[in-house]
Design a protein around this motif. Structure first.
Motif, short mmCIF file in Angstrom:
data_model
loop_
_atom_site.label_atom_id
_atom_site.label_comp_id
_atom_site.label_asym_id
_atom_site.label_seq_id
_atom_site.Cartn_x
_atom_site.Cartn_y
_atom_site.Cartn_z
N LYS A 45 -14.10 68.53 -17.53
CA LYS A 45 -14.84 68.84 -18.76
C LYS A 45 -16.18 68.11 -18.81
CE LYS A 45 -11.51 67.09 -21.27
NZ LYS A 45 -10.60 66.56 -20.23
N SER A 46 -16.13 66.79 -18.58
CA SER A 46 -17.38 66.02 -18.62
C SER A 46 -18.33 66.48 -17.52
CB SER A 46 -17.10 64.53 -18.46
OG SER A 46 -16.32 64.06 -19.51
N THR A 47 -17.76 66.77 -16.36
CA THR A 47 -18.61 67.21 -15.25
C THR A 47 -19.32 68.51 -15.61
OG1 THR A 47 -17.05 66.19 -13.72
CG2 THR A 47 -18.62 67.72 -12.78
N LEU A 172 -21.22 68.13 -26.92
CA LEU A 172 -20.51 66.96 -27.48
C LEU A 172 -19.36 66.61 -26.55
CD1 LEU A 172 -20.26 68.44 -31.10
CD2 LEU A 172 -22.04 66.90 -30.23
N ASP A 173 -19.40 65.43 -25.95
CA ASP A 173 -18.35 65.06 -24.99
C ASP A 173 -17.42 64.01 -25.59
OD1 ASP A 173 -16.75 64.63 -22.85
OD2 ASP A 173 -18.34 64.09 -21.44
N GLU A 174 -16.32 64.49 -26.16
CA GLU A 174 -15.33 63.59 -26.78
C GLU A 174 -16.03 62.57 -27.68
OE1 GLU A 174 -11.81 62.47 -24.92
OE2 GLU A 174 -12.21 63.51 -23.03
N HIS A 175 -16.90 63.05 -28.53
CA HIS A 175 -17.75 62.11 -29.28
C HIS A 175 -17.00 61.39 -30.39
CE1 HIS A 175 -17.83 65.62 -31.79
NE2 HIS A 175 -18.65 65.10 -32.68
#
Ligand SMILES: Nc1ncnc2c1ncn2[C@@H]1O[C@H](COP(=O)(O)OP(=O)(O)O)[C@@H](O)[C@H]1O
Ligand SMILES: [Mg+2]
Lengths: 264, 295
Positions: A45-47, A172-175
């Motif tokens: 996901k982050s990638t 938004l990455d697990e913000h």
């Protein structure tokens, strides 16, 4: 608005440590779509978000924002059309600078920076009005250093910074992952409010299935570098946590439910 | 005694320019840049050679500034384009500058005795050289602090500051952190070389060895300034650096007066800086609740 086409990304390619993070991922997002992205740890996901943002180059495939090919653009050039909030509250703001200084830097995202003064009086009024609407009391202490704020306040501020100049895509990455549950809910409400008001095309990674179902109008699940589920419209509205767990079990052969964090 | 103090003040004001340069890399960009050891000597070399060749001392000093900026540019390119770690990039430029400085001077040192310097025109008003240095030094430092206060408040200046504070965020906000790092290094080393030129003219000689250990003197001045005169506001932070550089010179003059051999100076300075840098750790060690404190 966003098109990720056949993107492959591996780390340390050609070595024994090669780690394939994305395998031929294709996603297309229409303007105003709000995608929640879920998947286990290491799913990619982050990638995916980092490949869109240009933090990493891709090994294969292309990324388009608003029909413009940005695949070869460096991170700071892509920033002109992207708003980003990270998992770590420290990442999105500059601790040693004031609240208004942080906002002023964000207000100039994608603009040419020159020898004009870094913040004008007119802007201060604008920032004050925006901060008031966060209801965190930050509007009365706009000159204090961001380092003095709590994690939740910093994430709310980062959200405001990411949307102050309307981005074409908000990432938004697990913000909310680093926040306590109550603060996380408040930050999610603010997210919802900002996304709706500005009709933002948004991709939000979350590890919380309930939030993934509650927010947004499309849900994507990733597993081992691939998209394994893509649901929108009425089907998404009817989705339950049990459905998701079952779907995850089918694709992975693992018990997603064991991962307590996902249900918290 | 008064002579010692005025001498220390005059020297401190010239080193304040160098201290501000060190502050820009060490505190604003958040990197320890060793280029300064080469660029301070380069500034002295260019000014001394220029003056000996008959250049106007102000022009020679301006050339020194430009030379330092070029040195900063080289370090910046090594670091951002060739991805060499910042510390190592600085060391490489510093080593290279040793040879460059010898080439500029043609020998290991140049005497400027009885030559025109930037201080000569003040001396011609009947001023003693030490006072001439203090007057010109004060004017320059004042102008510099004001100029930098303005610059770091502009959009570009803010972009440089945020680069040192949070490079991830800077890039996410569209700032090319390579450019801002290079800019910061150019400004810093330009100032350091400028300072070197002023110092060489004040002591009437330039020496290729002059830079050795200067980074530690710069750091000592930064830290003394912050500890004794530290302020939150940026203008206050800049003036604290000037006061720090002057205080450092006064301290040194006093310990020498008290009989410390000059050869021990660098050891003394290094120990002072080591203690100052470890203050946070020492404080925590002395704190009775240290076991509960997790940082
Ligand atoms: N910078 C990196 N270097 C090496 N491997 C990485 C890096 N970033 C991610 N990975 C690997 O890529 C895979 C996907 O990681 P990531 O995208 O962070 O997953 P997620 O965000 O879904 O938890 C993981 O196996 C991870 O170990
Ligand atoms: Mg992740």
């Amino acid at each position: 608005m966003l098109l990720v086409k056949d993107v492959c990304k591996s780390f340390f390619p050609g070595t024994i440590n090669e780690k394939i993070a994305l395998k031929d991922v294709t996603v297309e997002m229409q303007e105003g779509e709000f995608v929640t992205l879920i998947g286990g740890n290491g799913a990619g996901k982050s990638t995916l978000l980092n490949c869109v943002a240009g933090v990493y180059g891709v090994n294969r495939g292309s990324v388009y924002v608003d029909d413009i090919d940005v695949t070869r653009l460096p991170e700071h050039k892509r920033a002109a059309v992207l708003g980003r909030v990270f998992q770590d509250p420290m990442m999105g703001t500059a601790a040693n600078m004031g609240i208004e200084e942080n906002l002023a830097l964000a207000y100039r995202r994608g603009e040419k920076r020159g020898l004009r003064w870094g913040i004008t009086r007119k802007e201060r009024e604008l920032y004050r009005r925006h901060l008031e609407r966060l209801e965190l009391g930050l509007e009365d202490r706009m000159d204090i250093k961001v380092g003095l704020l709590s994690g939740g306040q910093r994430q709310a501020l980062t959200l405001l910074m990411a949307t102050l100049k309307k981005p074409k895509v908000l990432l938004l990455d697990e913000h909310t992952a680093a926040l306590d549950p109550k603060t996380a809910q408040r930050v999610l409400e603010i997210t919802q409010q900002l996304v709706e008001e500005n009709n933002l095309t948004t991709m939000m990674v979350t590890h919380n299935m309930r939030d993934a179902i509650k927010y947004g109008n499309r849900l994507i699940m990733m597993h081992e570098g691939q998209i394994v589920l893509d649901i929108n419209g009425e089907e998404k509205k009817k989705l339950t946590v049990e459905d998701l767990l079952r779907r995850f079990g089918q694709v992975s052969g693992e018990e997603f439910a064991n991962d307590r964090a996902l249900l918290s | 005694m008064l002579d010692i103090i005025t001498g220390a003040i005059s020297l401190g004001l010239l080193w304040a320019v160098m201290t501000i340069g060190v502050f820009i890399t060490y505190r604003i960009l958040n990197i320890a840049d060793l280029t300064v050891e080469g660029s301070i000597a380069m500034g002295a070399a260019i000014a001394a050679q220029g003056i000996t060749m008959g250049l106007n001392p102000f022009l020679a000093t301006a050339l020194a500034l430009a030379g330092g900026m070029a040195a900063g540019l080289i370090t910046g390119l090594l670091h951002t384009q060739l991805k060499i770690p910042a510390l190592l990039s600085g060391i490489l430029t510093m080593i290279a500058l040793w040879s460059v400085n010898l080439r500029i001077m043609g020998k290991a040192n140049i005497s400027l005795l009885r030559m025109n310097t930037v201080y000569t025109f003040l001396e011609s008003f009947g001023m003693d050289k030490t006072y001439a240095i203090i007057v010109l030094g004060l004017l320059l430092v004042l102008a510099l602090v004001s100029l930098l206060y303005w610059f770091f408040g502009t959009e570009i200046g803010s972009a440089i500051r945020v680069t040192g504070n949070n490079p991830h965020m800077a890039r996410a906000l569209g700032i090319n952190t390579n450019t801002t790092l290079i800019l910061g290094l150019i400004i810093s080393n330009g100032l350091v070389a400028f300072s070197g030129a002023l110092i060489a003219q004040s002591q009437s000689y330039a020496d290729v060895q002059m830079g050795t250990g200067s980074i530690v003197i710069g750091l000592a001045s930064v830290i003394i300034g912050e500890v004794l005169f530290g302020r939150q506001h940026f203008f206050g932070r800049l003036t604290a650096l000037v006061l720090g550089a002057v205080t450092y010179r006064i301290i040194i003059a006093l310990v020498l007066k008290l009989g410390m051999p000059a050869n021990d100076l660098k050891l003394f300075t290094a120990i002072t800086v080591a203690i100052a840098l470890s203050l946070p750790v020492i404080k925590q060690y002395l704190n009775p609740h240290r076991f509960r404190e997790v940082e």
